[in-house]
Scaffold this motif. Structure first.
Motif, PDB file in Angstrom:
ATOM      1  N   LEU A 178       0.829  -1.204   0.000  1.00  0.00           N
ATOM      2  CA  LEU A 178       0.000   0.000   0.000  1.00  0.00           C
ATOM      3  C   LEU A 178       0.865   1.257   0.000  1.00  0.00           C
ATOM      4  CD1 LEU A 178      -2.810   1.256   0.092  1.00  0.00           C
ATOM      5  CD2 LEU A 178      -2.701   1.131   2.589  1.00  0.00           C
ATOM      6  N   ALA A 179       1.958   1.230   0.752  1.00  0.00           N
ATOM      7  CA  ALA A 179       2.868   2.381   0.769  1.00  0.00           C
ATOM      8  C   ALA A 179       3.424   2.649  -0.627  1.00  0.00           C
ATOM      9  CB  ALA A 179       4.003   2.145   1.765  1.00  0.00           C
ATOM     10  N   ASP A 180       3.805   1.603  -1.334  1.00  0.00           N
ATOM     11  CA  ASP A 180       4.335   1.771  -2.694  1.00  0.00           C
ATOM     12  C   ASP A 180       3.274   2.390  -3.610  1.00  0.00           C
ATOM     13  OD1 ASP A 180       6.742   0.664  -1.917  1.00  0.00           O
ATOM     14  OD2 ASP A 180       6.299  -1.344  -2.714  1.00  0.00           O
ATOM     15  N   ILE A 181       2.031   1.944  -3.466  1.00  0.00           N
ATOM     16  CA  ILE A 181       0.942   2.491  -4.280  1.00  0.00           C
ATOM     17  C   ILE A 181       0.742   3.970  -3.974  1.00  0.00           C
ATOM     18  CG2 ILE A 181      -1.573   2.445  -4.605  1.00  0.00           C
ATOM     19  CD1 ILE A 181      -1.300  -0.657  -4.107  1.00  0.00           C
ATOM     20  N   LEU A 182       0.675   4.315  -2.704  1.00  0.00           N
ATOM     21  CA  LEU A 182       0.401   5.702  -2.323  1.00  0.00           C
ATOM     22  C   LEU A 182       1.516   6.630  -2.786  1.00  0.00           C
ATOM     23  CD1 LEU A 182      -1.061   5.158   1.261  1.00  0.00           C
ATOM     24  CD2 LEU A 182      -2.311   5.610  -0.864  1.00  0.00           C
ATOM     25  N   ARG A 183       2.762   6.149  -2.748  1.00  0.00           N
ATOM     26  CA  ARG A 183       3.875   6.975  -3.235  1.00  0.00           C
ATOM     27  C   ARG A 183       3.790   7.216  -4.733  1.00  0.00           C
ATOM     28  NH1 ARG A 183       7.287   4.772   1.021  1.00  0.00           N
ATOM     29  NH2 ARG A 183       7.349   2.805  -0.113  1.00  0.00           N
ATOM     30  N   SER A 184       3.170   6.294  -5.458  1.00  0.00           N
ATOM     31  CA  SER A 184       3.137   6.390  -6.920  1.00  0.00           C
ATOM     32  C   SER A 184       2.008   7.279  -7.439  1.00  0.00           C
ATOM     33  CB  SER A 184       2.971   4.989  -7.529  1.00  0.00           C
ATOM     34  OG  SER A 184       1.639   4.512  -7.358  1.00  0.00           O
ATOM     35  N   LEU A 185       1.069   7.644  -6.590  1.00  0.00           N
ATOM     36  CA  LEU A 185      -0.116   8.371  -7.055  1.00  0.00           C
ATOM     37  C   LEU A 185       0.197   9.845  -7.286  1.00  0.00           C
ATOM     38  CD1 LEU A 185      -2.858   6.847  -4.704  1.00  0.00           C
ATOM     39  CD2 LEU A 185      -2.281   6.177  -7.049  1.00  0.00           C
ATOM     40  N   ASP A 186      -0.441  10.415  -8.290  1.00  0.00           N
ATOM     41  CA  ASP A 186      -0.241  11.827  -8.603  1.00  0.00           C
ATOM     42  C   ASP A 186      -1.417  12.658  -8.090  1.00  0.00           C
ATOM     43  OD1 ASP A 186      -2.136  10.857 -10.322  1.00  0.00           O
ATOM     44  OD2 ASP A 186      -1.297  11.786 -12.130  1.00  0.00           O
ATOM     45  N   VAL A 187      -1.868  12.358  -6.873  1.00  0.00           N
ATOM     46  CA  VAL A 187      -2.924  13.139  -6.241  1.00  0.00           C
ATOM     47  C   VAL A 187      -2.413  13.653  -4.895  1.00  0.00           C
ATOM     48  CG1 VAL A 187      -4.791  11.832  -7.332  1.00  0.00           C
ATOM     49  CG2 VAL A 187      -3.962  11.129  -5.075  1.00  0.00           C
ATOM     50  N   THR A 188      -3.103  14.623  -4.353  1.00  0.00           N
ATOM     51  CA  THR A 188      -2.813  15.104  -3.011  1.00  0.00           C
ATOM     52  C   THR A 188      -3.313  14.075  -2.012  1.00  0.00           C
ATOM     53  OG1 THR A 188      -3.086  17.359  -3.812  1.00  0.00           O
ATOM     54  CG2 THR A 188      -3.176  17.034  -1.422  1.00  0.00           C
ATOM     55  N   VAL A 189      -2.525  13.798  -0.996  1.00  0.00           N
ATOM     56  CA  VAL A 189      -2.889  12.785   0.000  1.00  0.00           C
ATOM     57  C   VAL A 189      -2.915  13.423   1.388  1.00  0.00           C
ATOM     58  CG1 VAL A 189      -2.190  10.652   1.152  1.00  0.00           C
ATOM     59  CG2 VAL A 189      -1.983  10.844  -1.337  1.00  0.00           C
ATOM     60  N   LEU A 190      -4.031  13.221   2.088  1.00  0.00           N
ATOM     61  CA  LEU A 190      -4.133  13.572   3.497  1.00  0.00           C
ATOM     62  C   LEU A 190      -4.388  12.273   4.252  1.00  0.00           C
ATOM     63  CD1 LEU A 190      -4.252  15.709   5.748  1.00  0.00           C
ATOM     64  CD2 LEU A 190      -6.716  15.854   5.359  1.00  0.00           C
ATOM     65  N   MET A 191      -3.445  11.895   5.099  1.00  0.00           N
ATOM     66  CA  MET A 191      -3.493  10.601   5.771  1.00  0.00           C
ATOM     67  C   MET A 191      -3.722  10.808   7.267  1.00  0.00           C
ATOM     68  SD  MET A 191      -0.727   7.525   5.469  1.00  0.00           S
ATOM     69  CE  MET A 191       0.474   8.022   6.691  1.00  0.00           C
ATOM     70  N   VAL A 192      -4.888  10.375   7.748  1.00  0.00           N
ATOM     71  CA  VAL A 192      -5.206  10.445   9.172  1.00  0.00           C
ATOM     72  C   VAL A 192      -4.711   9.155   9.810  1.00  0.00           C
ATOM     73  CG1 VAL A 192      -7.038  10.726  10.877  1.00  0.00           C
ATOM     74  CG2 VAL A 192      -7.263  11.801   8.615  1.00  0.00           C
ATOM     75  N   THR A 193      -3.782   9.268  10.755  1.00  0.00           N
ATOM     76  CA  THR A 193      -3.181   8.035  11.255  1.00  0.00           C
ATOM     77  C   THR A 193      -2.632   8.189  12.669  1.00  0.00           C
ATOM     78  OG1 THR A 193      -1.575   6.295  10.755  1.00  0.00           O
ATOM     79  CG2 THR A 193      -0.903   8.557  10.259  1.00  0.00           C
ATOM     80  N   HIS A 194      -2.671   7.076  13.421  1.00  0.00           N
ATOM     81  CA  HIS A 194      -1.940   6.949  14.673  1.00  0.00           C
ATOM     82  C   HIS A 194      -0.624   6.189  14.459  1.00  0.00           C
ATOM     83  CE1 HIS A 194      -6.007   7.684  16.428  1.00  0.00           C
ATOM     84  NE2 HIS A 194      -5.289   8.318  17.323  1.00  0.00           N
ATOM     85  N   ASP A 195      -0.409   5.698  13.233  1.00  0.00           N
ATOM     86  CA  ASP A 195       0.775   4.912  12.910  1.00  0.00           C
ATOM     87  C   ASP A 195       1.892   5.891  12.524  1.00  0.00           C
ATOM     88  OD1 ASP A 195       2.737   3.299  11.795  1.00  0.00           O
ATOM     89  OD2 ASP A 195       1.323   1.983  10.763  1.00  0.00           O
ATOM     90  N   LEU A 196       2.657   6.320  13.519  1.00  0.00           N
ATOM     91  CA  LEU A 196       3.634   7.384  13.290  1.00  0.00           C
ATOM     92  C   LEU A 196       4.775   6.962  12.369  1.00  0.00           C
ATOM     93  CD1 LEU A 196       3.648   8.957  16.867  1.00  0.00           C
ATOM     94  CD2 LEU A 196       2.209   9.509  14.894  1.00  0.00           C
ATOM     95  N   PRO A 197       5.298   5.728  12.452  1.00  0.00           N
ATOM     96  CA  PRO A 197       6.307   5.326  11.464  1.00  0.00           C
ATOM     97  C   PRO A 197       5.773   5.333  10.033  1.00  0.00           C
ATOM     98  CG  PRO A 197       6.432   3.918  13.393  1.00  0.00           C
ATOM     99  CD  PRO A 197       5.191   4.741  13.558  1.00  0.00           C
ATOM    100  N   TYR A 198       4.494   5.002   9.846  1.00  0.00           N
ATOM    101  CA  TYR A 198       3.906   5.033   8.499  1.00  0.00           C
ATOM    102  C   TYR A 198       3.809   6.478   8.002  1.00  0.00           C
ATOM    103  CZ  TYR A 198       1.431   2.284   4.925  1.00  0.00           C
ATOM    104  OH  TYR A 198       1.075   1.598   3.775  1.00  0.00           O
ATOM    105  N   ALA A 199       3.446   7.380   8.903  1.00  0.00           N
ATOM    106  CA  ALA A 199       3.446   8.800   8.544  1.00  0.00           C
ATOM    107  C   ALA A 199       4.845   9.243   8.130  1.00  0.00           C
ATOM    108  CB  ALA A 199       2.951   9.635   9.723  1.00  0.00           C
ATOM    109  N   MET A 200       5.850   8.778   8.875  1.00  0.00           N
ATOM    110  CA  MET A 200       7.235   9.132   8.566  1.00  0.00           C
ATOM    111  C   MET A 200       7.639   8.594   7.191  1.00  0.00           C
ATOM    112  SD  MET A 200       9.932  10.642   9.838  1.00  0.00           S
ATOM    113  CE  MET A 200      11.516  10.829   9.064  1.00  0.00           C
ATOM    114  N   GLU A 201       7.186   7.392   6.891  1.00  0.00           N
ATOM    115  CA  GLU A 201       7.554   6.739   5.646  1.00  0.00           C
ATOM    116  C   GLU A 201       6.932   7.426   4.427  1.00  0.00           C
ATOM    117  OE1 GLU A 201       7.181   2.300   3.584  1.00  0.00           O
ATOM    118  OE2 GLU A 201       6.663   2.580   5.686  1.00  0.00           O
TER     119      GLU A 201
END
Length: 251
Positions: A178-201
């Motif tokens: 999923l991280a690879d997919i989200l990095r590849s998208l050409d849209v603006t992303v707002l990610m609501v998360t408690h997963d702080l390492p995922y936010a960092m990534e």
């Protein structure tokens, strides 16, 4: 100049029972940014997200998506431009096949024939699920269903992709995919998360929403490394996780 994907100015909101959830939120997200929205439970994150596509309204301040005010006369177009991926993909998938689920939004918006087919195929390709188009969603793994849920939103060609806890309940391989997919998208992303390492990534920039206001806005690594800031807003990193080392590894 391209208008920002999202502008929120002075947004304040109280629920009918009198609970004040937002106290004047100001933020701007540029086209193509990936931004994490962090904060403890009860901080107002869900209330803010529900203002982005007009589900909630009537408070003070304003919300603008790609230059278009979020108000009743624009609500259909706003909901096309702001795609929300829920935490549980089963809240989003209800048709007999993956293909029909992804086609549902564009078809409801009036797309037909070859154009609809192309839109569905492109969305499934972007999330690596094209070969599963004719499968029932309930026959897929949880991670695959989450990717299909992302495809249902991408098929609407949104301006902003809002993800609610995208990494929750994913095994390590699904999380990486999923991280690879989200990095590849050409849209603006707002990610609501408690997963702080995922936010960092995934997100170079983070916002902390706490007690209904934006308490911090800056590079994700700087925010996560500020121990006093994190403590004040009840945010905790996993034991042994070093955001400075993670930031260095990304360079």
């Amino acid at each position: 100049m391209t208008a920002p994907s999202l502008e929120v100015s002075g947004l304040a909101y109280a629920y009918p029972d009198g609970h004040q959830a937002l106290f004047g939120v100001d933020l701007t997200i540029a086209r193509g940014e990936r931004v994490a929205l962090l904060g403890p439970n009860g901080a107002g994150k869900t209330t803010l997200v529900l203002h982005l596509n007009g589900i909630l309204g009537g408070g003070a301040g304003s919300v603008t998506v790609a230059g278009l005010p979020v108000e009743k006369r624009n609500v259909a177009e706003i909901r096309r431009r702001v795609g929300i991926v829920f935490q549980d993909p089963d809240d989003q998938l209800f048709m007999p096949t993956v293909r029909e689920d992804v086609a549902f939004g564009p078809a409801t918006a009036g797309l037909r024939g070859a154009e609809l087919t192309a839109r569905v195929e492109a969305a499934l390709e972007r999330v690596g699920m094209a070969e599963f188009a004719d499968r029932p969603p309930h026959h897929l793994s949880f991670g695959q269903r989450r990717r299909v849920a992302v495809a249902t939103v991408l098929a609407m060609e949104p301006e902003i992709l809002v993800l609610d806890e995208p990494s929750s309940n994913l095994d390590p391989a699904s999380r990486r995919e999923l991280a690879d997919i989200l990095r590849s998208l050409d849209v603006t992303v707002l990610m609501v998360t408690h997963d702080l390492p995922y936010a960092m990534e995934l997100c170079p920039r983070s916002l902390i929403l706490s007690d209904g206001i934006i308490a911090a806005d800056g590079p994700t690594g700087d925010i996560l490394a500020d121990e006093d800031l994190m403590h004040r807003h009840r945010l905790e990193l996993p034991f042994g996780y070093d955001p400075r080392a993670a930031a260095s590894a990304r360079r």
